[in-house]
Motif scaffolding. Structure first.
Motif, PDB file in Angstrom:
ATOM      1  N   VAL A   1       5.211   5.969  -2.905  1.00  0.00           N
ATOM      2  CA  VAL A   1       4.577   7.276  -2.777  1.00  0.00           C
ATOM      3  C   VAL A   1       5.322   8.061  -1.689  1.00  0.00           C
ATOM      4  O   VAL A   1       5.900   7.477  -0.774  1.00  0.00           O
ATOM      5  N   VAL A   2       5.317   9.362  -1.805  1.00  0.00           N
ATOM      6  CA  VAL A   2       5.835  10.204  -0.725  1.00  0.00           C
ATOM      7  C   VAL A   2       4.639  10.776   0.026  1.00  0.00           C
ATOM      8  O   VAL A   2       3.564  10.959  -0.554  1.00  0.00           O
ATOM      9  N   PRO A   3       4.774  11.023   1.327  1.00  0.00           N
ATOM     10  CA  PRO A   3       3.635  11.544   2.093  1.00  0.00           C
ATOM     11  C   PRO A   3       3.089  12.826   1.495  1.00  0.00           C
ATOM     12  O   PRO A   3       3.845  13.701   1.052  1.00  0.00           O
TER      13      PRO A   3
ATOM     14  N   PHE B   1       0.805  -1.210   0.000  1.00  0.00           N
ATOM     15  CA  PHE B   1       0.000   0.000   0.000  1.00  0.00           C
ATOM     16  C   PHE B   1       0.848   1.275   0.000  1.00  0.00           C
ATOM     17  O   PHE B   1       0.300   2.380   0.061  1.00  0.00           O
ATOM     18  N   TRP B   2       2.168   1.132  -0.060  1.00  0.00           N
ATOM     19  CA  TRP B   2       3.049   2.291  -0.197  1.00  0.00           C
ATOM     20  C   TRP B   2       3.646   2.378  -1.606  1.00  0.00           C
ATOM     21  O   TRP B   2       4.399   3.306  -1.902  1.00  0.00           O
ATOM     22  N   ARG B   3       3.323   1.455  -2.461  1.00  0.00           N
ATOM     23  CA  ARG B   3       3.834   1.484  -3.822  1.00  0.00           C
ATOM     24  C   ARG B   3       3.162   2.600  -4.623  1.00  0.00           C
ATOM     25  O   ARG B   3       2.025   2.987  -4.354  1.00  0.00           O
ATOM     26  N   LYS B   4       3.884   3.103  -5.615  1.00  0.00           N
ATOM     27  CA  LYS B   4       3.382   4.244  -6.384  1.00  0.00           C
ATOM     28  C   LYS B   4       2.061   3.964  -7.080  1.00  0.00           C
ATOM     29  O   LYS B   4       1.270   4.876  -7.310  1.00  0.00           O
TER      30      LYS B   4
ATOM     31  N   VAL C   1      -0.751   9.238   1.754  1.00  0.00           N
ATOM     32  CA  VAL C   1      -0.218   9.102   3.108  1.00  0.00           C
ATOM     33  C   VAL C   1      -0.214  10.460   3.804  1.00  0.00           C
ATOM     34  O   VAL C   1       0.272  11.451   3.244  1.00  0.00           O
ATOM     35  N   VAL C   2      -0.758  10.483   5.019  1.00  0.00           N
ATOM     36  CA  VAL C   2      -0.767  11.702   5.832  1.00  0.00           C
ATOM     37  C   VAL C   2      -0.241  11.364   7.215  1.00  0.00           C
ATOM     38  O   VAL C   2      -0.666  10.366   7.821  1.00  0.00           O
TER      39      VAL C   2
END
Length: 512
Positions: free
Chosen positions: A316-318, A280-283, A289-290
């Protein structure tokens, strides 16, 4: 593709329970944001947990006369109970274990394999009597930036990184009377300056509260220092890199893999079957993300963490960091060691938690330090919440049992405006608990006036708008809403034509 909101509160150190100051910062805000997102039809995952590897655990355990392992297990149990007592529902509560350790080591092994970590010589205070290099909670001194007294690592006052060798007048925390030397050791670091262009562009488009914006401006005004990845000490996750034998992964740098770990736990708890723990953090995951965090956690997560994610290129970046300042007790910082503290769990045993949640929202330290006193809790909740709500509930109850009541077009317009007013505070981009609490008091005051003059012709409008108010207030007033509503969904459009009133619960004051 499903869009989901991943909400992270950086983990508290496992050296004790949560006090009201902790709760008034990231934890309540993250819970409220999660609840509102789901009430408006969105998908949200909330992750937090405990930070077991910081050496604050070692120093706190020494003071308490217990083993570090005993302290961190006890602290995790206390924190989970306190969060539950306050109605803060965490989907993924991350603690140390083999799965977490593997995620940390995999994360840094990839950076190492890509040549993103560099070997550097660093200066450390050194304690000859024990043969130990000192860092973080093992050494105290003056911050070279703001001059405040504190530990090495991240300055609690200004939030900037403080290398152990840069502390002013350092002394050992555990052996304060013993003389220190300065010695050098080779460690692995992440060269943050190499990502200046990416960080400058990132923060230029990122919404920030004023104190974080000022800190980022100050940070980018000069060279970005290398940030340690390993440390020459034994407390922590052993680093597998041959260049630094016997060292551990720096605990401040576990944040990004830890965030992915808590997200995986949260997703699994809510029924997901993951292909990988970082899925769930993949682009391509459709995730936003917060972070909800104190200002002192901003640098390792927002600056170094974002740079590392950029270096790896696959995540992804926050999207945002919603920061808070300190919440004080009677105009002084909360201090467990001095007994200057109010336990969240103990307070929830004495005061209805809806009242605590409302008061902490109203006094949330979003832009500056704010203050907690029990007297203010009683006074504010009594005048702005308990008494007006109980009058409104009594007015609605008078119409229970009379069947369906008509709702006017004017009431539907008023309800929609009320939903929009609450949304302005709940919306992630401009999220503000104080704005939510202010809107709650404002709208409840309006309904109180409406109730005082209710007639047969306006009773349906009153009952309708009270129902909508409760839905909008539900992310904060969780018990009141649960007792009054079958569900807490906030409809996008207010189109009720009739409403059948049901009995409403009352609130009990904080003074008993």
């Amino acid at each position: 593709m499903t869009e989901r909101l991943v909400i992270i509160s950086p983990a508290p150190t496992a050296n004790g329970d949560l006090h009201v100051g902790h709760l008034a910062g990231p934890f309540l805000a993250a819970d409220v944001c999660t609840r509102y997102t789901r009430a408006t039809g969105g998908e949200a995952l909330y992750g937090t947990g405990m930070h077991f590897t910081q050496n604050y655990v070692v120093t706190a355990a020494r003071k308490l006369g217990v083993s570090p392992e005993h302290l961190r297990v006890r602290s995790a149990e206390q924190v989970e109970r306190t969060l539950a007592a306050m109605g803060i529902e965490v989907d993924g509560f991350g603690c140390i274990g083999d799965r977490f350790t593997k995620m940390v080591l995999d994360f840094y092994d990839r950076l190492h394999s890509l040549g993103k970590l560099k070997l550097r010589t660093w200066r450390f205070p050194y304690l000859p009597s024990t043969g130990e290099y000192l860092m973080d909670a093992y050494v105290i001194g003056g911050c070279p930036f703001c001059l405040a007294t504190g530990y090495a690592g991240i300055c609690e006052s200004c939030g900037l990184p403080v290398a152990p060798g840069d502390l002013l007048d350092p002394r050992s925390t555990l052996y304060p009377d013993e003389p220190l030397e300065t010695r050098e050791a080779e460690i692995l670091v992440f060269p943050v300056e190499e990502y200046r262009a990416e960080l400058t562009a990132y923060f230029a488009k990122t919404t920030m509260r004023p104190h974080m914006a000022q800190m980022i401006e100050d940070v980018l005004a000069g060279p970005l220092p290398d940030f340690p990845i390993t440390q020459p000490t034994s407390w922590g996750i052993p680093a597998p890199f041959p260049e630094v034998p016997g060292q551990v992964i720096y605990p401040h740098m576990e944040g990004m893999p830890w965030s992915m770990f808590t997200t995986a736990l949260a997703a699994e708890r809510r029924g997901a079957v993951l292909k990988s723990d970082d899925e769930f953090w993949r682009k391509d995951s459709g995730t936003t993300v917060v972070y909800f965090t104190g200002l002192d956690a901003t640098y390792p997560f927002a600056v170094v963490g974002t740079a590392m994610l950029t270096a790896l290129g696959e995540y992804v970046v926050p999207a945002q960091y919603i920061t808070n300042d300190f919440y004080e007790l009677a105009n002084e910082k909360f201090s467990t060691s001095r007994g200057h503290v109010v336990s969240g769990r103990e307070l929830a045993a004495e005061v209805p938690r809806d009242l605590i949640r409302f008061h902490l929202s109203a006094t949330s330290p979003e832009f500056q330090r704010t203050d907690f006193t029990r007297e203010a809790l009683v006074r504010v909740t009594d005048t702005r919440l308990v008494r007006p709500w109980n009058r409104v509930a009594a007015a609605v109850d008078a119409w229970v049992g009379r069947g369906a009541l008509p709702v006017s077009e004017r009431s539907r317009r008023s309800a929609q405006r009320m939903v929009d007013r609450f949304a302005a505070g709940y919306n992630v981009r401009r999220f503000s608990l104080t704005a939510v609490a202010s809107t709650m008091a404002e709208q409840l005051g309006r309904l109180d006036q409406m109730a005082a003059g209710v007639t047969k012709e306006t009773a349906g409008d009153l009952c309708h708008e009270v129902d909508v108010f409760l839905r909008c207030a539900a992310p904060v007033l969780i018990d009141l809403a649960a007792a009054a509503l079958a569900d807490t969904t906030i409809p996008a459009r207010q189109d009720a034509v009739t409403i059948t009133p049901t009995p409403l619960p009352r609130l009990t004051g904080a003074g008993g």
